[in-house]
Design a protein around this motif. Structure first.
Motif, PDB file in Angstrom:
ATOM      1  N   LEU A  61       0.818  -1.222   0.000  1.00 44.12           N
ATOM      2  CA  LEU A  61       0.000   0.000   0.000  1.00 44.12           C
ATOM      3  C   LEU A  61       0.850   1.268   0.000  1.00 44.12           C
ATOM      4  O   LEU A  61       0.323   2.372   0.129  1.00 44.12           O
ATOM      5  N   ASP A  62       2.164   1.116  -0.167  1.00 39.43           N
ATOM      6  CA  ASP A  62       3.068   2.260  -0.140  1.00 39.43           C
ATOM      7  C   ASP A  62       2.887   3.114  -1.412  1.00 39.43           C
ATOM      8  O   ASP A  62       3.065   2.621  -2.525  1.00 39.43           O
ATOM      9  N   GLU A  63       2.523   4.392  -1.212  1.00 32.29           N
ATOM     10  CA  GLU A  63       2.219   5.278  -2.363  1.00 32.29           C
ATOM     11  C   GLU A  63       3.380   5.364  -3.345  1.00 32.29           C
ATOM     12  O   GLU A  63       3.210   5.263  -4.559  1.00 32.29           O
ATOM     13  N   ILE A  64       4.580   5.564  -2.789  1.00 28.50           N
ATOM     14  CA  ILE A  64       5.741   5.753  -3.670  1.00 28.50           C
ATOM     15  C   ILE A  64       6.047   4.453  -4.401  1.00 28.50           C
ATOM     16  O   ILE A  64       6.358   4.442  -5.596  1.00 28.50           O
ATOM     17  N   GLY A  65       5.916   3.345  -3.668  1.00 28.94           N
ATOM     18  CA  GLY A  65       6.151   2.044  -4.296  1.00 28.94           C
ATOM     19  C   GLY A  65       5.179   1.798  -5.443  1.00 28.94           C
ATOM     20  O   GLY A  65       5.587   1.374  -6.538  1.00 28.94           O
ATOM     21  N   LEU A  66       3.905   2.096  -5.220  1.00 29.25           N
ATOM     22  CA  LEU A  66       2.903   1.869  -6.267  1.00 29.25           C
ATOM     23  C   LEU A  66       3.180   2.785  -7.469  1.00 29.25           C
ATOM     24  O   LEU A  66       3.084   2.355  -8.626  1.00 29.25           O
ATOM     25  N   ALA A  67       3.580   4.017  -7.180  1.00 31.20           N
ATOM     26  CA  ALA A  67       3.882   4.951  -8.278  1.00 31.20           C
ATOM     27  C   ALA A  67       5.104   4.471  -9.054  1.00 31.20           C
ATOM     28  O   ALA A  67       5.160   4.560 -10.294  1.00 31.20           O
ATOM     29  N   THR A  68       6.089   3.934  -8.340  1.00 37.19           N
ATOM     30  CA  THR A  68       7.303   3.442  -9.009  1.00 37.19           C
ATOM     31  C   THR A  68       6.958   2.253  -9.912  1.00 37.19           C
ATOM     32  O   THR A  68       7.441   2.150 -11.045  1.00 37.19           O
ATOM     33  N   LEU A  69       6.086   1.371  -9.398  1.00 34.90           N
ATOM     34  CA  LEU A  69       5.670   0.221 -10.213  1.00 34.90           C
ATOM     35  C   LEU A  69       4.966   0.701 -11.488  1.00 34.90           C
ATOM     36  O   LEU A  69       5.237   0.196 -12.588  1.00 34.90           O
ATOM     37  N   CYS A  70       4.080   1.699 -11.331  1.00 41.61           N
ATOM     38  CA  CYS A  70       3.392   2.259 -12.504  1.00 41.61           C
ATOM     39  C   CYS A  70       4.385   2.905 -13.474  1.00 41.61           C
ATOM     40  O   CYS A  70       4.173   2.905 -14.688  1.00 41.61           O
ATOM     41  N   GLY A  71       5.463   3.446 -12.923  1.00 45.24           N
ATOM     42  CA  GLY A  71       6.486   4.053 -13.779  1.00 45.24           C
ATOM     43  C   GLY A  71       7.178   3.009 -14.644  1.00 45.24           C
ATOM     44  O   GLY A  71       7.531   3.262 -15.795  1.00 45.24           O
ATOM     45  N   HIS A  72       7.345   1.813 -14.091  1.00 48.42           N
ATOM     46  CA  HIS A  72       8.031   0.758 -14.848  1.00 48.42           C
ATOM     47  C   HIS A  72       7.093   0.028 -15.805  1.00 48.42           C
ATOM     48  O   HIS A  72       7.466  -0.293 -16.928  1.00 48.42           O
TER      49      HIS A  72
END
Ligand code: ATP
Ligand code: MG
Length: 388
Positions: free
Chosen positions: A60-71
């Motif tokens: 549920l980590d916001e930055i982690g989810l955003a990073t995944l979407c970036g990749h």
């Protein structure tokens, strides 16, 4: 999902969860020319270690989810308990399959059972118990039964067998007064499962029905060959699994588990919104594996009906085998089992063995059911797995 966008090889596919199912998804995706990204908090997760990208973050980590979407251009899940909310958040930016709504139903036994009923598929007689009154007022007919937590159970965890009302009461306390489902204990003749894959457009294919043997609540052996399940029940299981997937408007790979009862009837047990341990044989004995089906559904590629080309028996390799010869951890004799014809070894790269931990699996294939079974029994003897 925003629609039937096709992602061709060269794109990056993401997966929430870094366990063995994620690892085998990553292997299938990479073989087809995709790049991969895994989100899992564990630095040494089986999938994280083989993926092009590993995002080390909580689900549920916001930055982690955003990073995944970036990749990743599209994202799937490999772990039943990835919060549906995380998938919903990802879906604001990327194609996500299966969708959060379907996963939320599969994560909750009470919602799951209601879905089965809605689809007209029989399940075990049951009652939802969430408070003292409900515990006190369950129907006598549900005892003896199995009390299961509605959420977060797996491999027989979060379950208790109860014979009497007193035991039911005590078990519910023991389970922390969690929301539960009490199921009638049924006389099982066999257990089986069906893996279906459904695309954005509703097209569906399935793997043959798999016969499963559980020990202590954990899958031990899966057999897939002509005659392993009576024909009538096999057809009913496939039809039911397809109805259940359709009813969810499901996109992705779904595994539905069933109980075959002594009176010849079939009831659905539960579903997993992802590839399943009982479908692992498909990597070695079918021309399209459950993980390739997951890649195809996520990327919007065509689904073709997989063809089983060999009879197969899959043995789960639990951490117990590392202690088969005493208290000290010792690697099983892989060279010995690999001398058997049709032996296919899969190890998940987990760093330490523990009792009950899924360390890998071994698929034994053969030209006939008898040949596959014979080799599997030989492998089981060599490894110290109880006969079946
Ligand atoms: P999984 O790892 O498959 O998710 P789980 O912990 O969610 O397992 P279940 O599949 O509900 O648990 O139950 C585990 C096993 O317990 C079943 O495969 C079956 O052998 C036995 N079992 C469960 N429910 C019943 C029942 N109502 N009657 C008889 N046996 C049952
Ligand atoms: Mg189960």
């Amino acid at each position: 999902m925003s629609g039937p966008k096709v992602l061709l090889p060269g794109a990056t596919l993401g997966v929430m969860g870094g366990g063995q199912l994620g690892r085998m998804f990553v292997h299938a995706a990479q073989r087809m020319g995709y790049f991969t990204a895994v989100l899992d908090p564990d630095e040494s997760s089986p999938a994280g270690r083989v993926s092009h990208h590993h995002v080390r973050a909580d689900y549920l980590d916001e930055i982690g989810l955003a990073t995944l979407c970036g990749h990743a251009q599209a994202i799937t899940t490999e772990f039943e308990n990835v919060p549906a909310d995380a998938l919903a958040r990802l879906a604001q930016h990327r194609d996500v399959a299966p969708g959060a709504a379907a996963v939320a139903i599969a994560q909750d036994r009470a919602l799951e059972k209601a879905h089965f009923v809605r689809c007209g598929v029989d399940c075990a007689p049951h009652a939802v118990v969430t408070n003292e009154e409900e515990v006190a007022s369950v129907d006598d007919d549900l005892l003896p039964g199995i009390l299961k937590t509605a959420r977060l159970g797996y491999d027989g965890k979060g379950q208790a067998r109860v014979r009497t009302r007193a035991e039911l009461r005590a078990a519910w306390e023991q389970l922390g007064r969690a929301d539960c489902v009490l199921e009638k204990l049924l006389p099982l003749a066999f257990e089986c499962s069906v893996v279906v894959a459904r695309g954005h457009d509703g097209a569906m294919v399935h793997l043959p029905v798999q016969r499963n043997l559980h020990r202590e609540g954990i899958l031990a052996v899966t057999e897939v060959h002509e005659g392993c399940i009576p024909d009538a029940q096999a057809h009913r299981a496939i039809a039911a699994a397809r109805r259940i997937a359709d009813g969810l408007d499901y996109v992705g790979v779904l595994c539905v588990e069933f109980f075959g009862l002594e009176d010849g009837s079939l009831v659905v047990n539960e579903m997993a919104p992802r590839p399943h341990n009982s479908g692992h044989w498909s990597m070695d004995a079918a021309d399209v594996s459950q993980f390739e089906l997951q890649v195809r559904t996520l990327a919007g590629l065509p689904l073709v009906q997989p063809r089983q080309h060999s009879a197969a028996v899959m043995l789960n390799l639990l951490g117990d085998l590392w202690f088969a010869r005493g208290a000290a951890e010792a690697t099983p004799d892989w060279a010995g089992v690999l001398a058997l014809p049709g032996a296919h070894l899969h190890l998940y790269g987990k760093l330490s063995a523990r009792k009950g931990r899924k360390m890998g699996h071994l698929t034994l294939t053969g030209p006939t059911p008898a040949a596959a079974r014979e080799t599997a029994l030989a492998a089981a003897r060599q490894l110290g797995i109880a006969t079946f």
